[in-house]
Scaffold this motif. Structure first.
Motif, PDB file in Angstrom:
ATOM      1  N   UNK A 107      11.428   5.186   6.350  1.00 48.05           N
ATOM      2  CA  UNK A 107      10.102   5.081   6.937  1.00 48.05           C
ATOM      3  C   UNK A 107       9.081   5.490   5.874  1.00 48.05           C
ATOM      4  N   UNK A 108       7.791   5.372   6.225  1.00 45.35           N
ATOM      5  CA  UNK A 108       6.725   5.727   5.291  1.00 45.35           C
ATOM      6  C   UNK A 108       5.732   6.665   5.973  1.00 45.35           C
ATOM      7  N   UNK A 109       5.183   7.575   5.190  1.00 42.72           N
ATOM      8  CA  UNK A 109       4.175   8.531   5.655  1.00 42.72           C
ATOM      9  C   UNK A 109       3.079   8.572   4.609  1.00 42.72           C
ATOM     10  N   UNK A 110       1.860   8.186   4.996  1.00 42.34           N
ATOM     11  CA  UNK A 110       0.830   7.987   3.993  1.00 42.34           C
ATOM     12  C   UNK A 110      -0.537   8.472   4.435  1.00 42.34           C
ATOM     13  N   UNK A 111      -1.282   9.022   3.492  1.00 43.71           N
ATOM     14  CA  UNK A 111      -2.712   9.260   3.683  1.00 43.71           C
ATOM     15  C   UNK A 111      -3.435   7.970   3.319  1.00 43.71           C
ATOM     16  N   UNK A 112      -3.997   7.303   4.325  1.00 39.08           N
ATOM     17  CA  UNK A 112      -4.602   5.995   4.112  1.00 39.08           C
ATOM     18  C   UNK A 112      -5.626   5.772   5.229  1.00 39.08           C
ATOM     19  N   UNK A 113      -6.735   5.122   4.899  1.00 37.39           N
ATOM     20  CA  UNK A 113      -7.659   4.654   5.937  1.00 37.39           C
ATOM     21  C   UNK A 113      -7.010   3.474   6.662  1.00 37.39           C
ATOM     22  N   UNK A 114      -7.327   3.313   7.925  1.00 35.03           N
ATOM     23  CA  UNK A 114      -6.645   2.284   8.723  1.00 35.03           C
ATOM     24  C   UNK A 114      -6.901   0.882   8.192  1.00 35.03           C
ATOM     25  N   UNK A 115      -8.154   0.588   7.860  1.00 34.74           N
ATOM     26  CA  UNK A 115      -8.480  -0.782   7.449  1.00 34.74           C
ATOM     27  C   UNK A 115      -7.938  -1.098   6.065  1.00 34.74           C
ATOM     28  N   UNK A 116      -7.998  -0.143   5.152  1.00 36.06           N
ATOM     29  CA  UNK A 116      -7.465  -0.428   3.824  1.00 36.06           C
ATOM     30  C   UNK A 116      -5.939  -0.517   3.850  1.00 36.06           C
ATOM     31  N   UNK A 117      -5.296   0.215   4.760  1.00 34.82           N
ATOM     32  CA  UNK A 117      -3.848   0.061   4.870  1.00 34.82           C
ATOM     33  C   UNK A 117      -3.501  -1.325   5.392  1.00 34.82           C
ATOM     34  N   UNK A 118      -4.278  -1.823   6.340  1.00 33.12           N
ATOM     35  CA  UNK A 118      -4.046  -3.186   6.828  1.00 33.12           C
ATOM     36  C   UNK A 118      -4.197  -4.186   5.687  1.00 33.12           C
ATOM     37  N   UNK A 119      -5.199  -3.973   4.832  1.00 33.13           N
ATOM     38  CA  UNK A 119      -5.375  -4.835   3.662  1.00 33.13           C
ATOM     39  C   UNK A 119      -4.155  -4.754   2.745  1.00 33.13           C
ATOM     40  N   UNK A 120      -3.687  -3.523   2.495  1.00 30.70           N
ATOM     41  CA  UNK A 120      -2.543  -3.340   1.607  1.00 30.70           C
ATOM     42  C   UNK A 120      -1.301  -4.022   2.168  1.00 30.70           C
ATOM     43  N   UNK A 121      -1.113  -3.939   3.458  1.00 33.84           N
ATOM     44  CA  UNK A 121       0.070  -4.535   4.071  1.00 33.84           C
ATOM     45  C   UNK A 121       0.057  -6.055   3.947  1.00 33.84           C
ATOM     46  N   UNK A 122      -1.139  -6.645   4.018  1.00 33.44           N
ATOM     47  CA  UNK A 122      -1.233  -8.090   3.844  1.00 33.44           C
ATOM     48  C   UNK A 122      -0.928  -8.489   2.396  1.00 33.44           C
ATOM     49  N   UNK A 123      -1.331  -7.668   1.468  1.00 31.76           N
ATOM     50  CA  UNK A 123      -1.150  -7.997   0.048  1.00 31.76           C
ATOM     51  C   UNK A 123       0.253  -7.683  -0.452  1.00 31.76           C
ATOM     52  N   UNK A 124       0.866  -6.663   0.144  1.00 30.94           N
ATOM     53  CA  UNK A 124       2.175  -6.204  -0.332  1.00 30.94           C
ATOM     54  C   UNK A 124       3.169  -6.264   0.826  1.00 30.94           C
ATOM     55  N   UNK A 125       3.818  -7.406   1.030  1.00 29.47           N
ATOM     56  CA  UNK A 125       4.689  -7.594   2.202  1.00 29.47           C
ATOM     57  C   UNK A 125       5.816  -6.571   2.320  1.00 29.47           C
ATOM     58  N   UNK A 126       6.240  -5.972   1.202  1.00 31.21           N
ATOM     59  CA  UNK A 126       7.328  -4.995   1.281  1.00 31.21           C
ATOM     60  C   UNK A 126       6.942  -3.779   2.116  1.00 31.21           C
ATOM     61  N   UNK A 127       5.641  -3.556   2.338  1.00 29.55           N
ATOM     62  CA  UNK A 127       5.223  -2.435   3.183  1.00 29.55           C
ATOM     63  C   UNK A 127       5.594  -2.658   4.651  1.00 29.55           C
ATOM     64  N   UNK A 128       6.026  -3.874   4.989  1.00 33.58           N
ATOM     65  CA  UNK A 128       6.480  -4.157   6.346  1.00 33.58           C
ATOM     66  C   UNK A 128       7.985  -3.974   6.516  1.00 33.58           C
ATOM     67  N   UNK A 129       8.687  -3.665   5.443  1.00 35.92           N
ATOM     68  CA  UNK A 129      10.145  -3.598   5.522  1.00 35.92           C
ATOM     69  C   UNK A 129      10.703  -2.302   6.116  1.00 35.92           C
ATOM     70  N   UNK A 130      10.142  -1.130   5.833  1.00 37.26           N
ATOM     71  CA  UNK A 130      10.693   0.080   6.449  1.00 37.26           C
ATOM     72  C   UNK A 130      10.612   0.042   7.976  1.00 37.26           C
ATOM     73  N   UNK A 131      11.358   0.938   8.606  1.00 32.92           N
ATOM     74  CA  UNK A 131      11.422   0.972  10.074  1.00 32.92           C
ATOM     75  C   UNK A 131      10.071   1.248  10.708  1.00 32.92           C
ATOM     76  N   UNK A 132       9.217   1.939  10.011  1.00 28.75           N
ATOM     77  CA  UNK A 132       7.902   2.241  10.559  1.00 28.75           C
ATOM     78  C   UNK A 132       7.088   3.060   9.584  1.00 28.75           C
ATOM     79  N   UNK A 133       5.853   3.346   9.964  1.00 25.79           N
ATOM     80  CA  UNK A 133       4.945   4.083   9.096  1.00 25.79           C
ATOM     81  C   UNK A 133       4.011   4.931   9.939  1.00 25.79           C
TER      82      UNK A 133
END
Length: 203
Positions: A107-133
């Motif tokens: 899983x992932x645990x991150x300090x991130x703003x909600x909207x910029x994390x959504x942007x990052x997830x769209x750009x970096x598909x591997x962020x969708x691979x762990x069980x959750x965040x």
């Protein structure tokens, strides 16, 4: 040593590069002026509150009231955020994806703003691979607050004594340990591989 059954990754500077200086080296070419701006206006302390859940609009309004002459560059922090995260760390990502492919609970645990994390997830598909965040802004807590580790463990059914956390910040590593987790300081992929081996985690 307890058997590790859960592996938790931080994201920024572990899986993807992050550097606010990248767009501002273009926006404020003078090194002295740019350093002053990032140390006195759009500071790390200001930015972390967006990771805690404060909206960009509120954050910008606050700073513009204090520094009206810098209004445009204050807005540019969010406007050009995508330039601050130019690429992934392919070797670290490969380690994480191999762990997932081998059946490890990641899983992932991150300090991130909600909207910029959504942007990052769209750009970096591997962020969708762990069980959750757990994204700090979504729950109003940031690392190294003990509560965010406890929230993540409860959300994903992690046994703290069987959890290994990987983060690039020593204070976040210390926070995880204070919550009963094992934790290692990320330096590069090679040291991470050695840390995983030390904990008996096969890849």
């Amino acid at each position: 040593m307890n058997e590790i059954r859960h592996i938790v990754f931080d994201i920024g500077r572990v899986l993807i590069h992050y550097d606010p200086d990248l767009p501002f080296s273009r926006l404020i070419p003078d090194n002295t002026e740019r350093s002053w701006f990032l140390e006195n206006v759009c500071t790390a302390e200001w930015n972390i509150e967006q990771d805690r859940g404060r909206s960009w609009r509120e954050a910008e309004d606050l700073l513009i009231a204090l520094h009206p002459d810098h209004a445009e560059n204050i807005r540019n922090f969010r406007r050009y955020w995508h330039e601050m995260v130019p690429h992934a760390y392919d070797d670290s990502v490969a380690i994480m994806e191999t762990l997932i492919d081998k059946g490890h609970d990641v899983t992932m645990l991150t300090n991130f703003a909600s909207d910029t994390f959504a942007d990052a997830r769209r750009r970096f598909p591997f962020l969708n691979r762990p069980r959750g965040v757990t994204v700090s802004a979504d729950i109003g807590m940031i690392k190294p607050d003990r509560g965010i580790y406890e929230h993540h463990a409860a959300s994903f059914g992690l046994a703290p004594e069987a959890t290994l956390f990987i983060d690039d910040s020593q204070k976040n590593v210390d926070g995880a340990k204070a919550a009963g987790w094992h934790a290692v300081l990320f330096q590069n992929a090679k040291t991470l591989e050695a840390d995983l081996e030390r904990f008996g985690i096969s890849r």
